[in-house]
Scaffold this motif. Structure first.
Motif, PDB file in Angstrom:
ATOM      1  N   ASP A 173      -7.266  57.598 -72.190  1.00 43.81           N
ATOM      2  CA  ASP A 173      -7.113  58.563 -73.591  1.00 43.81           C
ATOM      3  C   ASP A 173      -6.950  57.590 -74.774  1.00 43.81           C
ATOM      4  OD1 ASP A 173      -7.017  59.426 -71.131  1.00 43.81           O
ATOM      5  OD2 ASP A 173      -4.641  59.222 -70.775  1.00 43.81           O
ATOM      6  N   LYS A 176      -9.614  58.039 -76.220  1.00 46.03           N
ATOM      7  CA  LYS A 176     -11.064  59.205 -76.216  1.00 46.03           C
ATOM      8  C   LYS A 176     -10.087  59.898 -77.533  1.00 46.03           C
ATOM      9  CE  LYS A 176     -11.096  60.530 -71.676  1.00 46.03           C
ATOM     10  NZ  LYS A 176     -10.714  61.100 -70.456  1.00 46.03           N
ATOM     11  N   ILE A 177      -8.753  59.979 -78.103  1.00 45.82           N
ATOM     12  CA  ILE A 177      -8.149  60.589 -79.011  1.00 45.82           C
ATOM     13  C   ILE A 177      -8.170  59.334 -80.453  1.00 45.82           C
ATOM     14  CG2 ILE A 177      -5.278  59.894 -80.513  1.00 45.82           C
ATOM     15  CD1 ILE A 177      -5.565  63.191 -78.520  1.00 45.82           C
ATOM     16  N   GLU A 260      -3.126  66.756 -81.882  1.00 47.37           N
ATOM     17  CA  GLU A 260      -3.195  67.124 -79.791  1.00 47.37           C
ATOM     18  C   GLU A 260      -3.773  67.243 -79.387  1.00 47.37           C
ATOM     19  OE1 GLU A 260      -0.805  65.685 -78.539  1.00 47.37           O
ATOM     20  OE2 GLU A 260       1.086  65.086 -79.644  1.00 47.37           O
ATOM     21  N   PRO A 261      -5.441  67.714 -79.690  1.00 47.91           N
ATOM     22  CA  PRO A 261      -6.367  68.065 -79.381  1.00 47.91           C
ATOM     23  C   PRO A 261      -6.607  67.582 -77.937  1.00 47.91           C
ATOM     24  CG  PRO A 261      -6.955  65.405 -80.036  1.00 47.91           C
ATOM     25  CD  PRO A 261      -5.266  65.319 -80.398  1.00 47.91           C
ATOM     26  N   ILE A 262      -5.764  66.872 -76.940  1.00 45.25           N
ATOM     27  CA  ILE A 262      -5.667  66.735 -75.662  1.00 45.25           C
ATOM     28  C   ILE A 262      -4.702  65.716 -74.645  1.00 45.25           C
ATOM     29  CG2 ILE A 262      -8.658  66.412 -75.673  1.00 45.25           C
ATOM     30  CD1 ILE A 262      -7.409  63.598 -75.207  1.00 45.25           C
ATOM     31  N   THR A 263      -4.236  66.542 -73.560  1.00 45.78           N
ATOM     32  CA  THR A 263      -3.286  66.436 -73.163  1.00 45.78           C
ATOM     33  C   THR A 263      -2.621  64.543 -73.017  1.00 45.78           C
ATOM     34  OG1 THR A 263      -3.513  68.473 -72.680  1.00 45.78           O
ATOM     35  CG2 THR A 263      -1.796  67.154 -71.179  1.00 45.78           C
ATOM     36  N   LYS A 284      -4.098  71.413 -82.918  1.00 51.06           N
ATOM     37  CA  LYS A 284      -4.724  71.570 -81.641  1.00 51.06           C
ATOM     38  C   LYS A 284      -6.309  71.513 -81.683  1.00 51.06           C
ATOM     39  CE  LYS A 284      -1.635  73.297 -77.897  1.00 51.06           C
ATOM     40  NZ  LYS A 284      -1.127  74.582 -77.336  1.00 51.06           N
ATOM     41  N   SER A 285      -6.577  71.709 -83.272  1.00 47.37           N
ATOM     42  CA  SER A 285      -7.992  71.453 -83.605  1.00 47.37           C
ATOM     43  C   SER A 285      -8.589  71.211 -84.916  1.00 47.37           C
ATOM     44  CB  SER A 285      -8.611  73.051 -83.865  1.00 47.37           C
ATOM     45  OG  SER A 285      -7.429  73.675 -84.101  1.00 47.37           O
TER      46      SER A 285
END
Length: 408
Positions: A173, A176-177, A260-263, A284-285
């Motif tokens: 994860d 990914k971030i 915080e773009p993904i959980t 989030k974007s």
């Protein structure tokens, strides 16, 4: 730790503040019976020098610098608390209620868990008290903090079994971030936002990905050399994902953007409710980030968020004073002008420092990658003044990273 050292000296203690590698040699080999040894942390492998310190009959206390953001108990226990050390540590300083719970699960007894918070934030608490309405609206820097040493290590991992600071899920994860954050400097420039951008990787994180992504961008720097408190004095916005620098920026009255773009589930990741308690904006974007950055550096007023109390003990109070209170109550023998001890330490230090210098030269010549890793991780520290005379103690700068505080 300098603030803590000064308060201890004012209380009457002789204090030596130095890099952990220096202190560990001294407590292992010098006859320092009944003295107090405060260690940075208790990571796996600490037993070899903590046990020597205990044989020398020192009182051992420890911070747990990695403990604040931990939610994955299994990883936390494996990496941060060697079971063999639990019986020889007299006390460990807890960040807050969540950390205390983890320490109990790790096997610490209640009397060992000292609910003090962490001295890391004392500088900023003082800043708020001395300059409560400081105007940061004229600051220019957009600071992007990257916390991905596990996903993007600057040091080669010795084996696949070494997950560094996280599980497979955590590292997956984190990558990914990281991949979503790397384009941010370019996106900000494409939006015609001209503020100076500083990208600050974690000290143990490789800079290469960031340098490549920022190549050709005007007024964008990738560095982690300068102390963070100096950078924050010139910062207008901080962009981060679950990074502890958000706390320092929050206390510095700076606009904090949590990205915080993904959980990210907790565990294994830090609790978003915690890190977002310090945020002015949760985005989030990329478009939401750009909207925040176009607000013309609005001046904001510091306001305490009570949600923080779930994670940090009394953030508005100095942790150093709490620690001094505990130590002075537990150890009544306050050291005052112990000339023999001062002479012993001063004469030992050149030998230890020279030994470390030889290793440094060896690494520079024959282990260049490891040398560069240590150089980045340790950063730059301002040279000490040789002598400062304060009202209640003398501050003596012995080497670039060693300071002695001698009570009058």
């Amino acid at each position: 730790k300098e603030i803590l050292s000064k308060y201890l000296a004012e209380e009457g203690y002789l204090v030596l503040l130095a890099h952990k590698s220096i202190i560990r040699v001294l407590v292992s080999y010098l006859p320092l019976k009944d003295q107090i040894y405060i260690e940075k942390g208790n990571r796996f492998g600490s037993y070899k020098y903590l046990s020597k310190a205990k044989k020398n009959k020192l009182n051992i206390y420890s911070f747990d610098e990695e403990g604040l953001m931990q939610t994955d108990f299994d990883t936390f226990l494996k990496r941060n608390h060697d079971k063999k050390t639990l019986e020889i540590i007299d006390g460990i300083f807890s960040w807050g209620p969540t950390h205390s719970s983890l320490l109990r699960k790790s096997g610490y007894k209640e009397k060992q868990i000292l609910k003090t918070g962490n001295t890391r934030f004392d500088h900023y608490v003082n800043l708020i008290k001395n300059k409560p309405n400081e105007d940061y609206s004229k600051n220019e820097i957009i600071l992007i903090c990257s916390r991905f040493a596990s996903a993007n290590p600057n040091k080669k991992i010795k084996s696949n079994k070494d997950k560094r600071d996280g599980s497979d899920k955590y590292i997956e994860d984190s990558k990914k971030i990281l991949n979503l954050m790397i384009p941010l400097p370019n996106i900000i420039r494409e939006a015609k936002i001209k503020n100076k951008i500083i990208v600050r990787p974690h000290p143990s994180e490789s800079k290469n990905l960031w340098i490549k992504a920022c190549k050709g961008l005007d007024n964008v720097i990738v560095t982690c050399d300068e102390p963070i408190n100096d950078v924050l004095l010139r910062t207008s916005y901080l962009i981060h994902n679950r990074c502890t620098t958000a706390i320092e920026a929050y206390l510095s009255n700076i606009n904090v953007i949590s990205y915080e773009p993904i959980t990210l589930p907790s565990p294994p990741h830090p609790d978003k409710e915690f890190t977002n308690a310090f945020a002015n904006y949760v985005c989030k974007s990329n478009s939401e980030i750009l909207d925040c950055l176009k607000l013309n550096n609005q001046k904001k007023q510091y306001k305490y968020n009570k949600k923080i109390d779930r994670f940090i003990y009394n953030l508005n109070e100095l942790s150093s004073l709490k620690i001094v209170k505990i130590l002075s109550k537990r150890h009544k023998y306050i050291i005052n002008n112990n000339l023999i001890l001062v002479i012993l330490i001063i004469f030992s230090l050149p030998i230890v420092v020279f030994h470390h210098k030889l290793y440094k030269i060896f690494y520079k010549l024959f282990r260049v990658k490891y040398y560069n890793y240590l150089k980045q991780k340790n950063g730059k520290i301002k040279s000490n003044s040789f002598l400062k005379i304060n009202k209640e103690f003398i501050q003596l700068g012995l080497f670039s990273r060693i300071t002695m505080f001698i009570p009058k």
